[in-house]
Design an enzyme around this catalytic site. Structure first.
Site, PDB file in Angstrom:
ATOM      1  N   ARG A  44       1.295 111.898  -2.435  1.00 39.02           N
ATOM      2  CA  ARG A  44       0.012 112.136  -1.412  1.00 39.02           C
ATOM      3  C   ARG A  44       0.378 113.875  -1.260  1.00 39.02           C
ATOM      4  O   ARG A  44      -1.034 114.094  -0.953  1.00 39.02           O
ATOM      5  CB  ARG A  44       0.635 111.646  -0.039  1.00 39.02           C
ATOM      6  N   HIS A  94      19.706  97.373  -8.305  1.00 37.88           N
ATOM      7  CA  HIS A  94      20.510  98.221 -10.062  1.00 37.88           C
ATOM      8  C   HIS A  94      21.643  97.958  -9.645  1.00 37.88           C
ATOM      9  O   HIS A  94      21.797  98.583 -11.140  1.00 37.88           O
ATOM     10  CB  HIS A  94      20.209  99.659  -9.064  1.00 37.88           C
ATOM     11  N   LYS A 136      24.558  98.097 -13.711  1.00 40.04           N
ATOM     12  CA  LYS A 136      26.010  98.907 -13.807  1.00 40.04           C
ATOM     13  C   LYS A 136      26.892  98.681 -14.971  1.00 40.04           C
ATOM     14  O   LYS A 136      26.946  97.323 -14.927  1.00 40.04           O
ATOM     15  CB  LYS A 136      26.695  98.854 -12.196  1.00 40.04           C
ATOM     16  N   GLU A 194      31.873 100.642   1.073  1.00 34.92           N
ATOM     17  CA  GLU A 194      31.305 102.389   1.191  1.00 34.92           C
ATOM     18  C   GLU A 194      31.959 102.646   1.994  1.00 34.92           C
ATOM     19  O   GLU A 194      31.845 102.986   3.630  1.00 34.92           O
ATOM     20  CB  GLU A 194      29.960 102.555   0.661  1.00 34.92           C
ATOM     21  N   ASP A 216      19.776  94.475   3.434  1.00 36.30           N
ATOM     22  CA  ASP A 216      20.464  96.053   2.855  1.00 36.30           C
ATOM     23  C   ASP A 216      21.325  95.605   1.050  1.00 36.30           C
ATOM     24  O   ASP A 216      21.012  96.017   0.056  1.00 36.30           O
ATOM     25  CB  ASP A 216      20.858  97.178   2.774  1.00 36.30           C
ATOM     26  N   HIS A 275      22.507  92.629  -3.370  1.00 36.47           N
ATOM     27  CA  HIS A 275      23.667  93.301  -4.803  1.00 36.47           C
ATOM     28  C   HIS A 275      24.418  91.762  -4.451  1.00 36.47           C
ATOM     29  O   HIS A 275      25.409  91.871  -5.765  1.00 36.47           O
ATOM     30  CB  HIS A 275      24.479  94.661  -4.113  1.00 36.47           C
ATOM     31  N   LYS A 287      35.060 104.682  -1.023  1.00 34.63           N
ATOM     32  CA  LYS A 287      33.706 104.017  -2.069  1.00 34.63           C
ATOM     33  C   LYS A 287      34.729 103.342  -3.140  1.00 34.63           C
ATOM     34  O   LYS A 287      35.319 103.333  -3.983  1.00 34.63           O
ATOM     35  CB  LYS A 287      33.041 105.208  -3.407  1.00 34.63           C
TER      36      LYS A 287
END
Ligand code: BG6
Length: 493
Positions: free
Chosen positions: A50, A181, A185, A219, A238, A243, A348
Protein backbone atom coordinates in the site's frame (compact mmCIF):
# COMPACT_ATOMS: atom_id res chain seq x y z
CA UNK A 1 27.08 -18.78 -10.52
CA UNK A 2 26.36 -19.13 -14.23
CA UNK A 3 22.74 -18.95 -15.25
CA UNK A 4 20.95 -22.12 -16.14
CA UNK A 5 17.65 -21.38 -17.82
CA UNK A 6 16.17 -24.82 -17.27
CA UNK A 7 13.71 -23.35 -14.76
CA UNK A 8 10.53 -21.71 -15.94
CA UNK A 9 10.49 -17.97 -16.46
CA UNK A 10 8.03 -16.36 -14.09
CA UNK A 11 6.52 -13.10 -13.07
CA UNK A 12 6.65 -13.32 -9.28
CA UNK A 13 4.36 -10.87 -7.52
CA UNK A 14 4.66 -10.55 -3.74
CA UNK A 15 1.63 -8.90 -2.19
CA UNK A 16 2.69 -7.39 1.14
CA UNK A 17 6.31 -7.11 0.00
CA UNK A 18 7.25 -4.67 2.77
CA UNK A 19 6.12 -7.03 5.53
CA UNK A 20 8.14 -9.19 7.87
CA UNK A 21 7.82 -12.51 6.01
CA UNK A 22 8.91 -10.94 2.77
CA UNK A 23 11.89 -9.17 4.39
CA UNK A 24 13.14 -12.15 6.33
CA UNK A 25 12.27 -15.04 4.08
CA UNK A 26 10.83 -14.40 0.62
CA UNK A 27 13.29 -11.85 -0.78
CA UNK A 28 16.32 -13.70 0.66
CA UNK A 29 14.95 -16.98 -0.74
CA UNK A 30 14.59 -15.52 -4.23
CA UNK A 31 18.06 -14.05 -3.99
CA UNK A 32 19.50 -17.45 -3.05
CA UNK A 33 17.72 -19.05 -6.01
CA UNK A 34 19.26 -16.43 -8.27
CA UNK A 35 22.66 -17.08 -6.71
CA UNK A 36 22.30 -20.81 -7.43
CA UNK A 37 21.34 -20.08 -11.03
CA UNK A 38 17.78 -21.25 -10.41
CA UNK A 39 15.91 -18.12 -11.46
CA UNK A 40 15.38 -17.87 -15.19
CA UNK A 41 17.04 -14.84 -16.77
CA UNK A 42 13.59 -13.68 -17.89
CA UNK A 43 11.99 -13.81 -14.42
CA UNK A 44 10.76 -10.60 -12.83
CA UNK A 45 9.93 -9.86 -9.19
CA UNK A 46 7.17 -7.36 -8.55
CA UNK A 47 6.66 -6.14 -5.01
CA UNK A 48 3.22 -4.77 -4.20
CA UNK A 49 2.19 -2.93 -1.05
CA UNK A 50 0.00 0.00 0.00
CA UNK A 51 2.83 2.38 0.80
CA UNK A 52 3.81 5.11 -1.61
CA UNK A 53 7.55 4.59 -1.97
CA UNK A 54 9.84 5.25 -4.90
CA UNK A 55 11.67 2.61 -6.90
CA UNK A 56 14.97 3.75 -5.30
CA UNK A 57 13.52 3.41 -1.81
CA UNK A 58 12.32 -0.07 -2.67
CA UNK A 59 15.76 -1.06 -3.94
CA UNK A 60 17.30 0.32 -0.74
CA UNK A 61 14.75 -1.66 1.31
CA UNK A 62 15.62 -4.88 -0.53
CA UNK A 63 19.36 -4.25 -0.18
CA UNK A 64 19.04 -3.61 3.56
CA UNK A 65 17.21 -6.87 4.03
CA UNK A 66 19.53 -8.93 1.84
CA UNK A 67 22.43 -7.49 3.81
CA UNK A 68 20.78 -8.38 7.09
CA UNK A 69 19.38 -11.81 6.27
CA UNK A 70 21.73 -13.13 3.58
CA UNK A 71 24.93 -11.21 4.25
CA UNK A 72 24.50 -11.47 8.05
CA UNK A 73 25.03 -7.73 8.33
CA UNK A 74 27.81 -7.42 5.75
CA UNK A 75 26.76 -6.21 2.29
CA UNK A 76 30.21 -6.99 0.88
CA UNK A 77 29.57 -10.68 1.41
CA UNK A 78 26.77 -10.56 -1.20
CA UNK A 79 27.80 -11.62 -4.70
CA UNK A 80 28.16 -8.37 -6.68
CA UNK A 81 27.08 -9.71 -10.06
CA UNK A 82 24.12 -11.63 -8.68
CA UNK A 83 23.03 -8.69 -6.54
CA UNK A 84 23.00 -6.43 -9.57
CA UNK A 85 21.08 -8.97 -11.60
CA UNK A 86 18.61 -9.46 -8.75
CA UNK A 87 18.03 -5.73 -8.30
CA UNK A 88 17.38 -5.42 -12.02
CA UNK A 89 14.56 -7.92 -11.76
CA UNK A 90 12.73 -5.84 -9.14
CA UNK A 91 9.82 -3.55 -9.63
CA UNK A 92 7.63 -1.88 -7.00
CA UNK A 93 3.90 -1.24 -7.40
CA UNK A 94 1.88 0.79 -4.93
CA UNK A 95 -1.45 -0.97 -4.66
CA UNK A 96 -4.56 -0.59 -2.57
CA UNK A 97 -5.44 -4.28 -2.29
CA UNK A 98 -9.12 -3.57 -1.84
CA UNK A 99 -9.43 -1.40 -4.94
CA UNK A 100 -10.16 -3.90 -7.71
CA UNK A 101 -9.75 -1.25 -10.40
CA UNK A 102 -6.11 -0.63 -9.38
CA UNK A 103 -4.73 -4.02 -10.39
CA UNK A 104 -4.38 -3.19 -14.07
CA UNK A 105 -1.20 -1.32 -13.21
CA UNK A 106 0.50 -4.60 -12.33
CA UNK A 107 0.45 -5.78 -15.91
CA UNK A 108 2.67 -2.94 -17.05
CA UNK A 109 5.31 -4.20 -14.62
CA UNK A 110 5.33 -7.69 -16.12
CA UNK A 111 8.51 -8.38 -18.07
CA UNK A 112 7.07 -10.97 -20.42
CA UNK A 113 3.35 -11.64 -20.61
CA UNK A 114 3.94 -15.26 -21.64
CA UNK A 115 5.78 -16.08 -18.44
CA UNK A 116 4.07 -18.13 -15.78
CA UNK A 117 2.72 -16.04 -12.91
CA UNK A 118 3.29 -16.61 -9.23
CA UNK A 119 1.07 -14.52 -6.95
CA UNK A 120 2.37 -14.73 -3.41
CA UNK A 121 -0.22 -13.60 -0.82
CA UNK A 122 1.94 -12.44 2.07
CA UNK A 123 -0.87 -10.42 3.62
CA UNK A 124 -3.47 -11.11 6.30
CA UNK A 125 -5.78 -13.88 4.99
CA UNK A 126 -8.79 -11.58 5.36
CA UNK A 127 -7.79 -9.84 2.13
CA UNK A 128 -6.91 -12.90 0.04
CA UNK A 129 -10.38 -12.70 -1.53
CA UNK A 130 -9.91 -9.01 -2.43
CA UNK A 131 -6.61 -9.72 -4.13
CA UNK A 132 -8.15 -12.60 -6.08
CA UNK A 133 -11.00 -10.34 -7.17
CA UNK A 134 -8.60 -7.57 -8.23
CA UNK A 135 -6.44 -9.93 -10.27
CA UNK A 136 -9.48 -11.43 -11.91
CA UNK A 137 -11.00 -8.04 -12.71
CA UNK A 138 -7.74 -6.99 -14.38
CA UNK A 139 -7.72 -10.25 -16.32
CA UNK A 140 -4.38 -11.28 -14.85
CA UNK A 141 -5.32 -14.85 -13.99
CA UNK A 142 -4.59 -17.25 -16.80
CA UNK A 143 -3.89 -20.99 -16.92
CA UNK A 144 -0.24 -20.31 -16.09
CA UNK A 145 -1.05 -18.41 -12.89
CA UNK A 146 -0.41 -19.85 -9.42
CA UNK A 147 -1.26 -18.44 -6.06
CA UNK A 148 0.68 -19.03 -2.86
CA UNK A 149 -1.18 -18.68 0.41
CA UNK A 150 0.52 -18.33 3.76
CA UNK A 151 -0.77 -19.93 6.92
CA UNK A 152 -2.78 -19.47 9.04
CA UNK A 153 -5.64 -20.22 6.69
CA UNK A 154 -8.41 -19.17 9.03
CA UNK A 155 -8.93 -19.39 12.72
CA UNK A 156 -11.09 -22.50 12.68
CA UNK A 157 -12.75 -24.80 10.16
CA UNK A 158 -15.53 -22.37 9.30
CA UNK A 159 -13.25 -19.37 8.71
CA UNK A 160 -10.79 -21.46 6.68
CA UNK A 161 -13.68 -22.50 4.42
CA UNK A 162 -14.61 -18.87 3.87
CA UNK A 163 -11.04 -17.99 2.84
CA UNK A 164 -10.62 -21.07 0.64
CA UNK A 165 -14.00 -20.45 -1.01
CA UNK A 166 -13.05 -16.88 -1.83
CA UNK A 167 -9.74 -17.86 -3.39
CA UNK A 168 -11.29 -20.81 -5.25
CA UNK A 169 -13.60 -18.40 -7.02
CA UNK A 170 -10.59 -17.23 -9.00
CA UNK A 171 -8.10 -20.11 -8.92
CA UNK A 172 -8.54 -23.84 -9.48
CA UNK A 173 -7.23 -26.17 -6.74
CA UNK A 174 -4.29 -27.15 -9.03
CA UNK A 175 -3.26 -23.47 -9.02
CA UNK A 176 -3.35 -23.01 -5.24
CA UNK A 177 -0.17 -23.57 -3.21
CA UNK A 178 -0.85 -23.52 0.55
CA UNK A 179 2.43 -23.08 2.36
CA UNK A 180 3.44 -24.92 5.47
CA UNK A 181 7.11 -24.05 5.52
CA UNK A 182 7.96 -27.15 7.57
CA UNK A 183 7.33 -29.18 4.41
CA UNK A 184 10.23 -27.33 2.79
CA UNK A 185 12.71 -28.21 5.51
CA UNK A 186 15.51 -30.55 4.48
CA UNK A 187 14.99 -32.87 7.42
CA UNK A 188 11.22 -33.03 7.07
CA UNK A 189 11.60 -33.97 3.42
CA UNK A 190 14.17 -36.54 4.43
CA UNK A 191 11.44 -38.37 6.34
CA UNK A 192 10.21 -39.69 2.99
CA UNK A 193 13.66 -40.99 2.14
CA UNK A 194 14.29 -42.44 5.56
CA UNK A 195 10.99 -44.30 5.58
CA UNK A 196 10.68 -45.39 1.97
CA UNK A 197 14.26 -45.81 0.74
CA UNK A 198 15.36 -48.01 3.66
CA UNK A 199 13.70 -51.38 3.97
CA UNK A 200 14.99 -51.59 7.55
CA UNK A 201 12.51 -48.88 8.50
CA UNK A 202 9.82 -49.49 5.89
CA UNK A 203 9.32 -52.99 7.24
CA UNK A 204 9.36 -52.12 10.92
CA UNK A 205 7.20 -49.05 10.89
CA UNK A 206 4.03 -50.04 12.68
CA UNK A 207 2.37 -51.08 15.91
CA UNK A 208 4.19 -54.42 15.96
CA UNK A 209 7.61 -52.79 16.21
CA UNK A 210 7.07 -49.25 17.50
CA UNK A 211 6.13 -48.51 21.08
CA UNK A 212 5.52 -44.78 20.79
CA UNK A 213 6.73 -41.63 19.03
CA UNK A 214 7.65 -38.23 20.45
CA UNK A 215 7.64 -35.06 18.38
CA UNK A 216 9.11 -31.97 20.02
CA UNK A 217 9.25 -28.56 18.38
CA UNK A 218 10.74 -26.25 21.00
CA UNK A 219 11.56 -22.61 20.44
CA UNK A 220 13.55 -20.35 22.71
CA UNK A 221 12.03 -17.19 21.24
CA UNK A 222 8.92 -15.63 22.72
CA UNK A 223 6.34 -14.00 20.53
CA UNK A 224 8.80 -11.53 18.99
CA UNK A 225 6.67 -8.42 18.97
CA UNK A 226 3.71 -10.25 17.37
CA UNK A 227 1.51 -10.03 20.44
CA UNK A 228 -1.67 -9.03 18.62
CA UNK A 229 -1.45 -11.83 16.06
CA UNK A 230 -0.18 -14.46 18.45
CA UNK A 231 -2.70 -13.81 21.18
CA UNK A 232 -5.52 -14.52 18.74
CA UNK A 233 -3.85 -17.74 17.62
CA UNK A 234 -1.91 -19.40 20.42
CA UNK A 235 0.38 -22.38 19.99
CA UNK A 236 -2.44 -24.71 18.96
CA UNK A 237 -3.37 -22.70 15.87
CA UNK A 238 0.12 -21.37 15.20
CA UNK A 239 2.06 -24.64 15.36
CA UNK A 240 0.03 -27.79 16.06
CA UNK A 241 -2.76 -27.39 13.50
CA UNK A 242 -0.19 -27.08 10.74
CA UNK A 243 3.51 -27.80 11.36
CA UNK A 244 3.19 -30.62 13.89
CA UNK A 245 0.30 -32.31 12.11
CA UNK A 246 2.22 -32.20 8.84
CA UNK A 247 5.24 -33.85 10.46
CA UNK A 248 2.96 -36.41 12.09
CA UNK A 249 1.21 -37.22 8.84
CA UNK A 250 4.47 -37.74 6.92
CA UNK A 251 5.70 -39.99 9.71
CA UNK A 252 2.56 -42.06 9.94
CA UNK A 253 1.20 -42.19 6.39
CA UNK A 254 1.03 -45.33 4.27
CA UNK A 255 3.61 -45.54 1.47
CA UNK A 256 2.38 -43.30 -1.35
CA UNK A 257 2.27 -44.93 -4.79
CA UNK A 258 4.77 -42.36 -6.06
CA UNK A 259 6.06 -38.88 -5.23
CA UNK A 260 3.27 -37.01 -6.99
CA UNK A 261 1.31 -34.37 -5.11
CA UNK A 262 -1.89 -36.39 -5.44
CA UNK A 263 -0.37 -39.55 -3.96
CA UNK A 264 1.43 -37.89 -1.06
CA UNK A 265 -1.42 -35.59 -0.11
CA UNK A 266 -3.99 -38.37 -0.24
CA UNK A 267 -1.97 -40.47 2.21
CA UNK A 268 -1.33 -37.57 4.59
CA UNK A 269 -5.02 -36.74 4.58
CA UNK A 270 -5.94 -40.26 5.66
CA UNK A 271 -3.71 -39.93 8.73
CA UNK A 272 -5.18 -36.59 9.78
CA UNK A 273 -8.69 -37.96 9.34
CA UNK A 274 -7.82 -41.02 11.42
CA UNK A 275 -6.70 -38.99 14.45
CA UNK A 276 -8.82 -39.93 17.45
CA UNK A 277 -10.94 -36.91 18.35
CA UNK A 278 -10.09 -35.19 21.62
CA UNK A 279 -13.21 -33.86 23.26
CA UNK A 280 -14.49 -32.52 26.61
CA UNK A 281 -14.59 -36.12 27.85
CA UNK A 282 -10.88 -36.84 27.46
CA UNK A 283 -9.27 -33.39 27.17
CA UNK A 284 -7.66 -33.51 30.62
CA UNK A 285 -6.00 -36.86 30.01
CA UNK A 286 -4.82 -36.09 26.51
CA UNK A 287 -3.62 -32.49 26.52
CA UNK A 288 -1.75 -29.89 28.54
CA UNK A 289 -1.73 -26.22 27.70
CA UNK A 290 0.75 -23.84 29.25
CA UNK A 291 1.76 -20.19 29.28
CA UNK A 292 5.26 -18.97 30.07
CA UNK A 293 5.86 -16.81 33.10
CA UNK A 294 8.94 -14.73 33.96
CA UNK A 295 12.11 -16.77 33.79
CA UNK A 296 15.66 -16.97 32.50
CA UNK A 297 17.11 -17.94 29.15
CA UNK A 298 20.85 -18.52 29.04
CA UNK A 299 21.11 -16.72 32.34
CA UNK A 300 19.25 -13.63 31.12
CA UNK A 301 15.94 -12.63 32.71
CA UNK A 302 13.05 -12.66 30.24
CA UNK A 303 9.47 -11.48 30.83
CA UNK A 304 6.53 -13.83 31.05
CA UNK A 305 3.88 -13.81 28.31
CA UNK A 306 1.61 -11.48 30.25
CA UNK A 307 4.49 -9.07 30.83
CA UNK A 308 5.50 -8.83 27.17
CA UNK A 309 5.18 -5.43 25.55
CA UNK A 310 1.58 -4.70 24.56
CA UNK A 311 0.21 -7.67 26.49
CA UNK A 312 -3.35 -8.03 27.68
CA UNK A 313 -2.67 -9.12 31.23
CA UNK A 314 -5.81 -11.28 31.36
CA UNK A 315 -4.95 -13.36 28.34
CA UNK A 316 -5.28 -17.09 28.68
CA UNK A 317 -3.75 -17.86 25.30
CA UNK A 318 -1.48 -20.90 25.41
CA UNK A 319 2.20 -20.66 24.46
CA UNK A 320 2.82 -24.36 25.07
CA UNK A 321 0.88 -27.46 24.11
CA UNK A 322 1.48 -31.14 24.79
CA UNK A 323 -0.87 -33.73 23.33
CA UNK A 324 -1.14 -37.47 23.38
CA UNK A 325 -2.37 -38.04 19.84
CA UNK A 326 -3.63 -41.40 18.63
CA UNK A 327 -4.23 -42.65 15.14
CA UNK A 328 -7.19 -44.90 14.76
CA UNK A 329 -6.08 -47.25 12.03
CA UNK A 330 -4.62 -50.72 11.54
CA UNK A 331 -1.01 -49.58 11.40
CA UNK A 332 -1.02 -47.43 14.51
CA UNK A 333 -3.72 -48.67 16.89
CA UNK A 334 -2.30 -48.46 20.42
CA UNK A 335 0.80 -46.40 19.49
CA UNK A 336 0.71 -42.94 21.05
CA UNK A 337 2.28 -39.96 19.28
CA UNK A 338 3.23 -37.45 21.97
CA UNK A 339 3.42 -33.93 20.54
CA UNK A 340 5.02 -31.05 22.40
CA UNK A 341 5.68 -27.51 21.28
CA UNK A 342 6.22 -24.23 23.05
CA UNK A 343 7.71 -20.77 23.07
CA UNK A 344 10.43 -19.71 25.49
CA UNK A 345 11.71 -23.20 26.03
CA UNK A 346 15.40 -23.69 26.89
CA UNK A 347 16.60 -23.94 23.26
CA UNK A 348 15.51 -24.04 19.65
CA UNK A 349 15.34 -27.73 19.28
CA UNK A 350 13.09 -29.87 17.11
CA UNK A 351 13.25 -33.59 16.88
CA UNK A 352 11.30 -36.77 16.39
CA UNK A 353 12.11 -39.77 18.52
CA UNK A 354 10.74 -43.12 17.43
CA UNK A 355 10.87 -45.60 20.31
CA UNK A 356 10.92 -49.18 19.09
CA UNK A 357 9.58 -51.99 21.21
CA UNK A 358 11.97 -53.70 23.61
CA UNK A 359 13.47 -57.11 22.85
CA UNK A 360 10.99 -59.80 23.81
CA UNK A 361 13.69 -61.97 25.41
CA UNK A 362 17.05 -61.02 26.89
CA UNK A 363 19.94 -63.48 26.66
CA UNK A 364 22.39 -60.91 28.04
CA UNK A 365 20.72 -60.61 31.41
CA UNK A 366 23.83 -61.62 33.34
CA UNK A 367 25.45 -58.40 32.15
CA UNK A 368 22.51 -56.22 31.32
CA UNK A 369 19.28 -56.96 33.08
CA UNK A 370 17.07 -54.46 31.33
CA UNK A 371 17.93 -54.12 27.64
CA UNK A 372 16.98 -50.64 26.41
CA UNK A 373 14.87 -50.57 23.26
CA UNK A 374 16.19 -49.08 20.02
CA UNK A 375 15.48 -45.44 19.48
CA UNK A 376 15.59 -43.56 16.21
CA UNK A 377 16.12 -39.82 16.64
CA UNK A 378 15.52 -37.54 13.70
CA UNK A 379 17.01 -34.14 14.48
CA UNK A 380 14.95 -31.64 12.51
CA UNK A 381 16.82 -28.51 13.61
CA UNK A 382 19.41 -27.38 14.49
CA UNK A 383 22.27 -29.89 14.11
CA UNK A 384 20.26 -31.77 11.48
CA UNK A 385 20.81 -35.50 11.43
CA UNK A 386 19.60 -39.00 12.18
CA UNK A 387 20.72 -41.09 15.09
CA UNK A 388 20.01 -44.73 15.89
CA UNK A 389 20.45 -45.82 19.47
CA UNK A 390 21.51 -49.46 19.71
CA UNK A 391 23.32 -51.98 21.88
CA UNK A 392 26.94 -52.79 21.20
CA UNK A 393 29.63 -54.98 22.74
CA UNK A 394 32.42 -53.09 24.47
CA UNK A 395 35.65 -54.35 22.91
CA UNK A 396 37.78 -56.39 25.32
CA UNK A 397 38.60 -59.87 26.49
CA UNK A 398 38.08 -59.76 30.24
CA UNK A 399 34.33 -59.82 30.17
CA UNK A 400 32.97 -61.63 27.14
CA UNK A 401 29.64 -59.91 26.97
CA UNK A 402 30.14 -56.47 28.35
CA UNK A 403 27.61 -54.46 26.40
CA UNK A 404 26.49 -50.86 26.32
CA UNK A 405 24.03 -48.58 24.62
CA UNK A 406 25.66 -46.61 21.80
CA UNK A 407 24.62 -44.82 18.66
CA UNK A 408 25.03 -44.62 14.91
CA UNK A 409 25.04 -40.92 14.18
CA UNK A 410 24.55 -39.43 10.74
CA UNK A 411 25.21 -35.75 11.22
CA UNK A 412 24.32 -33.81 8.07
CA UNK A 413 26.99 -31.15 8.63
CA UNK A 414 29.79 -33.72 9.06
CA UNK A 415 28.60 -36.01 6.29
CA UNK A 416 27.95 -33.29 3.76
CA UNK A 417 30.95 -31.10 4.61
CA UNK A 418 29.00 -28.38 6.32
CA UNK A 419 26.89 -27.79 3.20
CA UNK A 420 24.57 -24.84 3.69
CA UNK A 421 21.13 -25.95 4.90
CA UNK A 422 18.75 -24.62 2.28
CA UNK A 423 16.01 -22.49 3.81
CA UNK A 424 12.52 -23.97 3.48
CA UNK A 425 11.27 -20.94 1.55
CA UNK A 426 13.94 -21.35 -1.13
CA UNK A 427 12.81 -24.89 -1.84
CA UNK A 428 9.12 -24.02 -1.72
CA UNK A 429 9.50 -21.00 -3.97
CA UNK A 430 11.29 -23.15 -6.53
CA UNK A 431 8.57 -25.79 -6.34
CA UNK A 432 5.92 -23.16 -7.03
CA UNK A 433 7.87 -21.82 -9.98
CA UNK A 434 8.16 -25.37 -11.31
CA UNK A 435 4.50 -26.10 -10.65
CA UNK A 436 4.91 -29.00 -8.24
CA UNK A 437 2.32 -29.16 -5.45
CA UNK A 438 3.70 -32.16 -3.50
CA UNK A 439 5.17 -29.99 -0.74
CA UNK A 440 2.02 -27.93 -0.31
CA UNK A 441 -1.07 -28.63 1.71
CA UNK A 442 -4.36 -29.51 0.08
CA UNK A 443 -7.63 -27.90 1.10
CA UNK A 444 -8.85 -31.24 2.44
CA UNK A 445 -5.81 -31.52 4.71
CA UNK A 446 -6.31 -28.00 6.06
CA UNK A 447 -9.94 -28.76 6.80
CA UNK A 448 -9.28 -32.14 8.42
CA UNK A 449 -6.59 -30.54 10.58
CA UNK A 450 -8.98 -27.79 11.68
CA UNK A 451 -11.68 -30.33 12.50
CA UNK A 452 -9.31 -32.08 14.93
CA UNK A 453 -7.85 -28.85 16.35
CA UNK A 454 -11.25 -27.15 16.76
CA UNK A 455 -12.49 -29.96 18.95
CA UNK A 456 -9.51 -29.53 21.29
CA UNK A 457 -9.86 -25.75 21.42
CA UNK A 458 -13.59 -26.07 22.10
CA UNK A 459 -12.93 -28.57 24.90
CA UNK A 460 -10.35 -26.26 26.49
CA UNK A 461 -12.89 -23.44 26.53
CA UNK A 462 -15.48 -25.70 28.04
CA UNK A 463 -13.19 -26.63 30.94
CA UNK A 464 -12.70 -22.93 31.59
CA UNK A 465 -9.24 -23.54 33.01
CA UNK A 466 -6.33 -21.16 32.64
CA UNK A 467 -3.22 -22.53 30.94
CA UNK A 468 -0.66 -23.91 33.39
CA UNK A 469 2.26 -21.60 34.09
CA UNK A 470 5.82 -22.63 33.22
CA UNK A 471 8.90 -20.54 33.78
CA UNK A 472 10.46 -19.15 30.61
CA UNK A 473 13.56 -21.28 29.97
CA UNK A 474 11.95 -24.50 31.18
CA UNK A 475 10.56 -27.50 29.27
CA UNK A 476 6.93 -26.61 29.97
CA UNK A 477 4.46 -27.14 32.80
CA UNK A 478 4.99 -30.03 35.20
CA UNK A 479 1.72 -31.53 34.02
CA UNK A 480 3.29 -32.16 30.61
CA UNK A 481 5.64 -34.56 32.37
CA UNK A 482 2.68 -36.29 34.01
CA UNK A 483 0.91 -36.56 30.63
CA UNK A 484 3.52 -39.03 29.44
CA UNK A 485 4.52 -40.41 32.86
CA UNK A 486 0.96 -41.73 33.30
CA UNK A 487 1.82 -44.15 30.49
CA UNK A 488 5.07 -45.07 32.22
CA UNK A 489 7.16 -43.17 29.69
CA UNK A 490 9.21 -40.00 29.75
CA UNK A 491 10.13 -37.18 27.40
CA UNK A 492 13.56 -37.39 25.86
CA UNK A 493 15.40 -34.27 27.00
C1 BG6 B 1 5.77 -20.02 12.15
C2 BG6 B 1 5.05 -19.61 13.42
O1 BG6 B 1 4.87 -20.63 11.28
O2 BG6 B 1 6.81 -20.95 12.49
C3 BG6 B 1 6.04 -18.99 14.40
O3 BG6 B 1 4.05 -18.66 13.10
C4 BG6 B 1 7.19 -19.94 14.65
O4 BG6 B 1 5.39 -18.67 15.62
C5 BG6 B 1 7.80 -20.40 13.34
O5 BG6 B 1 8.15 -19.26 15.44
C6 BG6 B 1 8.84 -21.48 13.58
O6 BG6 B 1 9.50 -21.75 12.37
P1 BG6 B 1 10.98 -22.30 12.35
O7 BG6 B 1 11.26 -22.52 10.91
O8 BG6 B 1 11.84 -21.22 12.97
O9 BG6 B 1 11.00 -23.54 13.18
Amino acid sequence: MKKDDSQLASEIVIFGVLGDLSRRKLLPALYQLDLCGLLHSDSTIIGAARQDISGEDFTAFVMDNLTEFVGKGDSSSLDKEVTERFINRLNYQKLDFKDTSAYQSLESAFGNKDNSRVYYFSTPPAIYGDIGAGLSEANLINAKARVVMEKPIGHCLASSKVINDKVSKYFAEEQIYRIDHYLGKETVLNLLVLRFANSLFTNNWDRNCIDHVQITVAESVGIEGRWGFYDEAGQMRDMIQNHLLQILSLLAMEPPADLSADSIRAEKLKVIKALTPITRQNIKDKTVRGQYSDGFLNGIAVPGYLNEEGANTNSDTETFVAIKAEIDNWRWAGVPFYLRTGKRMPAKHSEIVVHFKAQAHNIFKDNYSDLPANKLTIRLQPDEGVELQMMNKIPGIANQMNIQENKLDLSFSDTYNNARVVDAYERLMLEVINGNQSLFVSRDEVEAAWTWADSIIEAWHATNEKPKAYAAGSWGPVSSISLIARDDRQWVE
